[in-house]
Design a protein around this motif. Structure first.
Motif, PDB file in Angstrom:
ATOM      1  N   THR A 152     -82.105 -27.566 -37.013  1.00  0.00           N
ATOM      2  CA  THR A 152     -82.166 -26.095 -37.015  1.00  0.00           C
ATOM      3  C   THR A 152     -82.192 -25.590 -35.507  1.00  0.00           C
ATOM      4  O   THR A 152     -81.463 -24.719 -35.310  1.00  0.00           O
ATOM      5  CB  THR A 152     -83.438 -25.592 -37.376  1.00  0.00           C
ATOM      6  N   VAL A 153     -82.923 -26.081 -34.545  1.00  0.00           N
ATOM      7  CA  VAL A 153     -83.047 -25.729 -33.244  1.00  0.00           C
ATOM      8  C   VAL A 153     -81.759 -25.915 -32.311  1.00  0.00           C
ATOM      9  O   VAL A 153     -81.412 -25.084 -31.545  1.00  0.00           O
ATOM     10  CB  VAL A 153     -84.385 -26.218 -32.600  1.00  0.00           C
ATOM     11  N   TYR A 154     -81.328 -27.142 -32.411  1.00  0.00           N
ATOM     12  CA  TYR A 154     -80.171 -27.468 -31.967  1.00  0.00           C
ATOM     13  C   TYR A 154     -78.885 -26.660 -32.137  1.00  0.00           C
ATOM     14  O   TYR A 154     -78.077 -26.151 -31.341  1.00  0.00           O
ATOM     15  CB  TYR A 154     -79.682 -28.941 -32.199  1.00  0.00           C
ATOM     16  N   SER A 155     -78.783 -26.281 -33.418  1.00  0.00           N
ATOM     17  CA  SER A 155     -77.787 -25.301 -33.929  1.00  0.00           C
ATOM     18  C   SER A 155     -77.914 -24.000 -33.123  1.00  0.00           C
ATOM     19  O   SER A 155     -76.907 -23.445 -32.800  1.00  0.00           O
ATOM     20  CB  SER A 155     -77.817 -25.248 -35.603  1.00  0.00           C
ATOM     21  N   GLY A 156     -79.314 -23.463 -33.137  1.00  0.00           N
ATOM     22  CA  GLY A 156     -79.399 -22.103 -32.822  1.00  0.00           C
ATOM     23  C   GLY A 156     -79.090 -22.325 -31.171  1.00  0.00           C
ATOM     24  O   GLY A 156     -78.470 -21.209 -30.480  1.00  0.00           O
ATOM     25  N   ALA A 157     -79.712 -23.342 -30.286  1.00  0.00           N
ATOM     26  CA  ALA A 157     -79.172 -23.469 -29.052  1.00  0.00           C
ATOM     27  C   ALA A 157     -77.657 -23.473 -28.845  1.00  0.00           C
ATOM     28  O   ALA A 157     -77.311 -22.904 -27.842  1.00  0.00           O
ATOM     29  CB  ALA A 157     -79.861 -24.840 -28.320  1.00  0.00           C
ATOM     30  N   LYS A 158     -76.981 -24.262 -29.630  1.00  0.00           N
ATOM     31  CA  LYS A 158     -75.429 -24.537 -29.153  1.00  0.00           C
ATOM     32  C   LYS A 158     -74.695 -23.128 -29.799  1.00  0.00           C
ATOM     33  O   LYS A 158     -73.806 -22.794 -29.082  1.00  0.00           O
ATOM     34  CB  LYS A 158     -74.865 -25.388 -30.011  1.00  0.00           C
ATOM     35  N   ALA A 159     -75.309 -22.326 -30.644  1.00  0.00           N
ATOM     36  CA  ALA A 159     -74.763 -21.317 -31.302  1.00  0.00           C
ATOM     37  C   ALA A 159     -74.773 -19.913 -30.065  1.00  0.00           C
ATOM     38  O   ALA A 159     -73.980 -19.472 -29.833  1.00  0.00           O
ATOM     39  CB  ALA A 159     -75.263 -20.548 -32.484  1.00  0.00           C
ATOM     40  N   ALA A 160     -75.891 -20.073 -29.343  1.00  0.00           N
ATOM     41  CA  ALA A 160     -76.098 -19.179 -28.209  1.00  0.00           C
ATOM     42  C   ALA A 160     -75.201 -19.477 -27.086  1.00  0.00           C
ATOM     43  O   ALA A 160     -74.549 -18.704 -26.333  1.00  0.00           O
ATOM     44  CB  ALA A 160     -77.775 -19.423 -27.469  1.00  0.00           C
ATOM     45  N   VAL A 161     -74.773 -20.918 -26.887  1.00  0.00           N
ATOM     46  CA  VAL A 161     -73.765 -20.998 -25.742  1.00  0.00           C
ATOM     47  C   VAL A 161     -72.583 -20.796 -26.194  1.00  0.00           C
ATOM     48  O   VAL A 161     -71.734 -20.057 -25.335  1.00  0.00           O
ATOM     49  CB  VAL A 161     -73.858 -22.598 -25.698  1.00  0.00           C
ATOM     50  N   ARG A 162     -72.311 -20.637 -27.356  1.00  0.00           N
ATOM     51  CA  ARG A 162     -70.792 -20.178 -27.922  1.00  0.00           C
ATOM     52  C   ARG A 162     -70.807 -18.548 -27.579  1.00  0.00           C
ATOM     53  O   ARG A 162     -70.017 -18.141 -27.194  1.00  0.00           O
ATOM     54  CB  ARG A 162     -70.946 -20.428 -29.443  1.00  0.00           C
TER      55      ARG A 162
END
Length: 258
Positions: A153-163
């Protein structure tokens, strides 16, 4: 079959997170093409291993922690002193932890965003002035940057932010002709599979699961990632703000054969 090697003999590049796995594969591909490369890592053992492996090649290895603003500032000076202006920046920064939603702590949340998002952003911001007009930046995200998985959950959010950040940077750098894109890998055969704290048994099970759910029924290689990264870096000259998946079809809605 003869291996095709791109000619990057006049290029200078920085690979942030380049001492192992996908980052190291990009470093080697750049060097094979004749480029001069500065790569970073923070694990001393990995740094020394790579220093020996790349001895005699035009590679500059710098210890730098992407969670440290002081290290990021110092990295800019190292790049300027060793390379001057650069043509390409690969921001391959991040880590994932399998941590279900109800087990996430403030500390683990902050650590994920500090590395995956904050470190990636400020590395790009610090080095952007050193990129030649017409150059490029590629960020590593993940197929986890969309969709939802409890343990990521958190990793996905962090990587979506990078995108999302990459698109903003692409807009900011348009006047200089600098293209900014992201590469989103699926299950790739690396020493850690991108997950911290896994045992060998955990890694084998994770890889087997990945092979099962990936439509192409295999994991990707780091060389396949490197080829995609260098395509975005040098060949995709009319592409910016884009996301290129290298995932064997897992994120494309393709039905896997039964």
């Amino acid at each position: 079959m003869t291996k095709h090697v791109n000619n990057h003999s006049d290029k200078k590049a920085v690979v942030a997170g380049g001492t192992h796995g996908m980052g190291l594969a990009v470093v080697k591909a750049l060097l094979d093409g004749g480029a001069e490369v500065l790569l970073t890592g923070r694990n001393e053992k990995s740094i020394e291993t790579v220093r020996t492996e790349l001895a005699g090649r035009p590679a500059h290895i710098v210890r730098s922690d992407a969670t440290s603003m002081a290290d990021i500032r110092a990295l800019g000076g190292d790049v300027e002193n060793k390379l001057g202006r650069i043509d390409f920046l690969f921001v391959n920064i991040g880590h994932a932890r399998l941590e279900p939603f109800d087990q996430v702590t403030e500390a683990s949340y902050d650590q994920s965003f500090d590395t995956n998002t904050k470190g990636a952003f400020f590395t790009a911001q610090r080095l952007a002035p050193l990129i030649r007009d017409g150059g490029s930046i590629v960020f590593t995200t993940s197929i986890a940057d969309e969709g939802g998985t409890d343990a990521l959950t958190v990793y996905s959010g962090a990587k979506a932010a990078v995108r999302a950040i990459a698109k903003g940077i692409a807009s900011a750098l348009l006047p200089r002709g600098i293209r900014v894109n992201v590469i989103s890998p699926g299950f790739i055969d690396t020493p850690t599979m991108g997950i911290t704290g896994m045992t060998h048994e955990d890694r084998d099970a994770f890889m087997a699961m990945g092979d099962q759910v990936t439509p192409m029924k295999r994991h990707g290689t780091v060389e396949e990632i490197a080829a995609a990264v260098l395509f975005l870096a040098f060949d995709a000259t009319f592409t910016t703000g884009a996301r290129l998946t290298v995932d064997g079809g897992i994120g494309q809605g393709i039905a896997a054969p039964q």
